[in-house]
Structures are given as C-alpha cells and as structure tokens.
Design a protein around this motif. Structure first.
Motif, mmCIF file in Angstrom:
data_model
loop_
_atom_site.group_PDB
_atom_site.id
_atom_site.type_symbol
_atom_site.label_atom_id
_atom_site.label_comp_id
_atom_site.label_asym_id
_atom_site.label_seq_id
_atom_site.Cartn_x
_atom_site.Cartn_y
_atom_site.Cartn_z
ATOM 1 N N ASP A 134 0.772 -1.204 0.051
ATOM 2 C CA ASP A 134 -0.099 -0.151 -0.079
ATOM 3 C C ASP A 134 0.899 1.368 0.082
ATOM 4 N N THR A 135 0.305 2.351 -0.084
ATOM 5 C CA THR A 135 0.816 3.665 -0.380
ATOM 6 C C THR A 135 0.475 4.584 0.789
ATOM 7 N N VAL A 136 1.446 5.182 1.628
ATOM 8 C CA VAL A 136 1.256 6.194 2.399
ATOM 9 C C VAL A 136 1.793 7.604 2.060
ATOM 10 N N VAL A 137 1.020 8.710 2.430
ATOM 11 C CA VAL A 137 1.481 10.007 2.418
ATOM 12 C C VAL A 137 2.232 10.405 3.647
ATOM 13 N N ILE A 138 3.824 10.818 3.380
ATOM 14 C CA ILE A 138 4.388 11.125 4.564
ATOM 15 C C ILE A 138 4.504 12.667 4.561
ATOM 16 N N ARG A 139 4.322 13.293 5.718
ATOM 17 C CA ARG A 139 4.550 14.703 5.954
ATOM 18 C C ARG A 139 5.855 14.471 6.872
ATOM 19 N N LYS A 140 7.015 15.012 6.159
ATOM 20 C CA LYS A 140 8.291 15.210 6.739
ATOM 21 C C LYS A 140 8.579 16.492 7.332
ATOM 22 N N ARG A 141 8.887 16.462 8.743
ATOM 23 C CA ARG A 141 9.334 17.833 8.949
ATOM 24 C C ARG A 141 10.757 18.048 9.880
ATOM 25 N N VAL A 142 11.402 18.868 9.748
ATOM 26 C CA VAL A 142 12.546 18.947 10.632
ATOM 27 C C VAL A 142 12.164 20.177 11.308
ATOM 28 N N ARG A 143 12.296 20.166 12.680
ATOM 29 C CA ARG A 143 11.966 21.523 13.459
ATOM 30 C C ARG A 143 13.264 22.025 13.857
ATOM 31 N N TYR A 144 13.442 23.311 13.804
ATOM 32 C CA TYR A 144 14.850 24.012 14.366
ATOM 33 C C TYR A 144 14.286 24.981 15.549
ATOM 34 N N LEU A 145 15.405 25.352 16.191
ATOM 35 C CA LEU A 145 15.007 26.370 17.412
ATOM 36 C C LEU A 145 16.378 27.169 17.247
ATOM 37 N N ASP A 146 16.138 28.530 17.067
ATOM 38 C CA ASP A 146 17.027 29.383 16.832
ATOM 39 C C ASP A 146 17.977 29.004 15.672
#
Lengths: 261, 261
Positions: A134-146
C-alpha cells in the motif's frame, strides 16, 4: 561514582573525570585538562589518556572539538508534552505544542516540510492496518530552534484517506492536520504513545546534528477515530540531550470502597 | 541506508553491513562475516575492518563475543505501561504491572529489595520539596526475568512521612507501597511521568548487564496527593533494548462547537 581502585587504568582515569563532571567541578562547557596534563597527573601514556577520554565521549558526557580539545557536554532538555497535542487552543497548530512553548520562552522556531508518497515501513503498516504494498502519504518535518535542528516529526497517512486534501501539500496547515482529518470524517479521538530508546541511525545523526554518545527517543503516536480506526502514525525522533518527555495522569476513581490497590 | 559511495572507507563497510542487518539478511543473533573474510571482500586492512565493526558496536547493532566473533544484537522490547500502575486489581502489587504481564506470558520474574536512608539526589529533592540536608527512604529494587536483570526501580519517600512503616522493611509489601501511603494519609491521586534518554552510567551498565551502544530511558514518576503534596518519586532505569514505554490518551471533550483544534 568515585574511582573504585580496580579495573583497567584508563577506566580509573575515566571514573575520576566522570566524578568531577558529575560533582559540577567540571561544569557544562568546561574544557577538560589537556592530554599532556592528564599524562603527567596520572603517570600514564598518552594512549591511555586517550582511551579514558574516549569512554566519556561514548557515554555522551564529553565532546571532542578538535583542535581545541575536549569539553563537558551541555545538556539542556526542553520539556515535550505529547498530551498537549489536544489542548483547546493551540496558537500554531502545525508547529505544535512543542514549538509553542518555545515561542513563549522567546526562542525562534522554524521548520521544513516535505511530502512524500511511499510504501509504509513495517511498524507503520502494522499500526495503520496496511499491507506493505500500500501507499502512505508522509509529511516530513524537521524542526529548528534558533536555527539549530531540534527534532524530526514524520506523519504517515493512508493515501486513500487523504488523497487530494491539504495534507498532501508541502506547506504549513494553519488549522492543523488533525482538523483536516476531522473534515475528512476521520477525527482522531484517542491515541497510543510508544517510546523506544536507541542510538540514532547515521542519517538521523546527520539530519539532527547528534553527537557521539547521544541516543534518541523514537516517539511514535498512533491516532484512532471514535470507532477504533487508525488514521495517522507520527514518528518523532528526539535527541536525548535536548528533550524530556512528560506525561501527566490521574488515578481513576475507585469502583467501590475497600477495592483500593 | 545503503552505501552513499562517500566518506571514509570504514564508514562504507559499516554502511554495507548495517544495510544487511536492517534488511534482515543478517538476522538477530546471526554471526557477522569474519574479519578475515571482510578484509578479502573489501580489499582493506584488518584495522579498517575493525573500525567498521566498531561503528556498529557503538550503534548497538552488533555485539562482540570474543573469541567467537561478532553477532547481530537481539532486540526484544517488552511493553511497559506506566498507566497500569493504578489499574483496579493488580495481582502482585509490588512486582507491579510490568512483571504481572510477564507472568501472564509464562516468564519467571524475581526481584531483590534493599532499603537505604540517604540524602535525596538533587532531582528527587526538587520534586519532593526537600532540602538536600533532609533524609529520604529509598526502596531499591532490581527486577529479573528468567534470572536476567531487566530494570531497576528505586522509590524515594520523605523519611518523616514513612518512618516506622512497612515501607522501611526490605521485603515485598503484599498490598503495595501505594496502599501503605494511603494508610498513612498520603494517598497518591495523580502523577507526572518524565522520560530522559541517555547512556547508562558504568554502575547501571554493570547492574543491568547493558552492552555497548545500548542507551537507557530514565523514567521518573512523581506521585502527588489530592491536595498536591508530592509523596513519592520513582526512578526506573530501563535498558533500551528491552523496553518499549507505552501510554494511551483520549482527546478531552470539546468545550463548544466550532472550537476544535
């Protein structure tokens, strides 16, 4: 944690340095004595000193900053509260509660968002009840601080559920992905949090600038609708020197008097 | 996770072996190719091969069992559910929910209990509202499964609260320490769970037989009475290759229509 007077020489030197770090004599950010000075103090070879320092590097207590020397690692853990995901009025739904708190503390959060279509990894497939084909939608986030990478947050959705929705756009969703799911008739009402502890993969270490001797928590959330359908899996990779995960719980009301634990 | 064709030679050999472990080609418990065979396959020196294997040892993927060779680490994480502490009828209150589940699975749990009087460590003092000169009673437990140490569980109580109670006896408390607290007028009704991720101290590594490249979760629970008085701090040290920590949560009812997240 003091030297036990036994074991190999390099371990005893490591024990001595570790005790000085833990007592605060060598504080966060402090420079360790040079190899030369340790060689003289302990009357050992440079190779033995290096072995001792390497023990502390592998334990995550010491950072090598060549050619300047070795320094005591600064560990500053920010509190991450998964339960706040569902608090009433998030200020920045997609930046979420974690970043929200940082804004309140005067830090500058930012993130990158990418969307991919892929086969689900086995742990995600199992939790979403999908086959590996099957196929999934992946929302990939990298979070930064300063400007410093802080954690990664990857959300997996069944393609058939979110096809054509805002979730497929690689941009911030002002009202939050949870709200989009609700509009699609798949509102999440309960979730299971799982926390695994391990060393980072080389890829994670590089994306998140994780030093030697620093493990990660893999925090996985599976979100379910009212009727028990899993609609989202989130995998957060949280470097151990930057996060403390906190939950709160209340003892359930007792069924009857005398039935206490 | 395949070789990226860049970086030092030993990293590329490590990448190759890691990919074979992650694909399952080299399964848990499998023996790695010998140094000699890797030397020939990659046309490199024995020192380079050793460096490559050491990378995987530090990542916790590979275990050295000299003189037999190197093996893929077996990782088997048992599910630990802090929220079950307060379920209605624990079968073995002190062995707690964790061990309870293991009994159901046919494993043989056991534990050792020691009681100490000491000054509280700073994190415990802060949470119990004590000064560092105060005294706490510490119930220290090591839990075993089928004879292998599995985790440690240390409970800290203010001395003035538990003085003279069963909590000071180094033996199992059939009805559970929580019930003893309730009888002392200090029933816990809510708790905060905190999870920190780090490498084990040498002492923890030795008590829990933790191998190289395996981090721990330090799970700290602070228990409060109805009126917010902290009465107990528990510190669990959970080796990452043996535990998965799980929580469940339910979305709170919405305050009003249109106020959704």
């Amino acid at each position: 944690m003091t030297s036990r007077g036994a074991g190999p020489l390099y371990q005893r030197i490591a024990d001595n340095l570790r005790a000085r770090i833990q007592s605060g004599e060598l504080a966060a950010g402090a420079k360790l004595p040079t190899e030369e000075s340790l060689t003289k103090t302990h009357g050992v070879t440079r190779a033995t000193v290096r072995q001792a320092v390497q023990v502390l590097v592998n334990e995550g207590l010491v950072v090598s900053e060549r050619p300047r020397g070795h320094f005591v690692r600064r560990i500053e853990r920010l509190i991450y509260r998964p339960q706040k995901e569902w608090r009433e009025r998030p200020t920045h739904p997609e930046l979420d509660q974690f970043m929200d708190e940082q804004v309140e503390l005067g830090r500058k959060p930012s993130q990158t968002i990418a969307v991919e279509l892929a086969a689900p990894p086995p742990d995600v497939a199992a939790r979403l009840g999908l086959a590996e084909g099957d196929t999934v939608v992946i929302r990939k986030r990298v979070r930064y601080l300063d400007g410093t990478p802080f954690n990664t947050n990857d959300s997996y959705f069944p393609l058939e559920l979110v096809q054509g929705s805002e979730i497929m756009h690689p941009a911030d969703i002002g009202r939050g992905a949870n709200q989009v799911l609700a509009e699609l008739g798949a509102e999440q009402t309960h979730a299971v949090d799982e926390i695994e502890v391990r060393m980072p993969t080389p890829d994670e270490a590089s994306r998140l600038e994780i030093g030697l001797g620093v493990p990660v928590a893999m925090h996985r959330v599976t979100g379910y609708t009212d009727n028990g359908r899993p609609v989202r899996v989130v995998r957060n990779v949280l470097p151990g020197d930057r996060h403390l995960i906190a939950f709160e719980r209340t003892r359930p009301a007792k069924p009857q008097k005398g039935d206490e634990q």
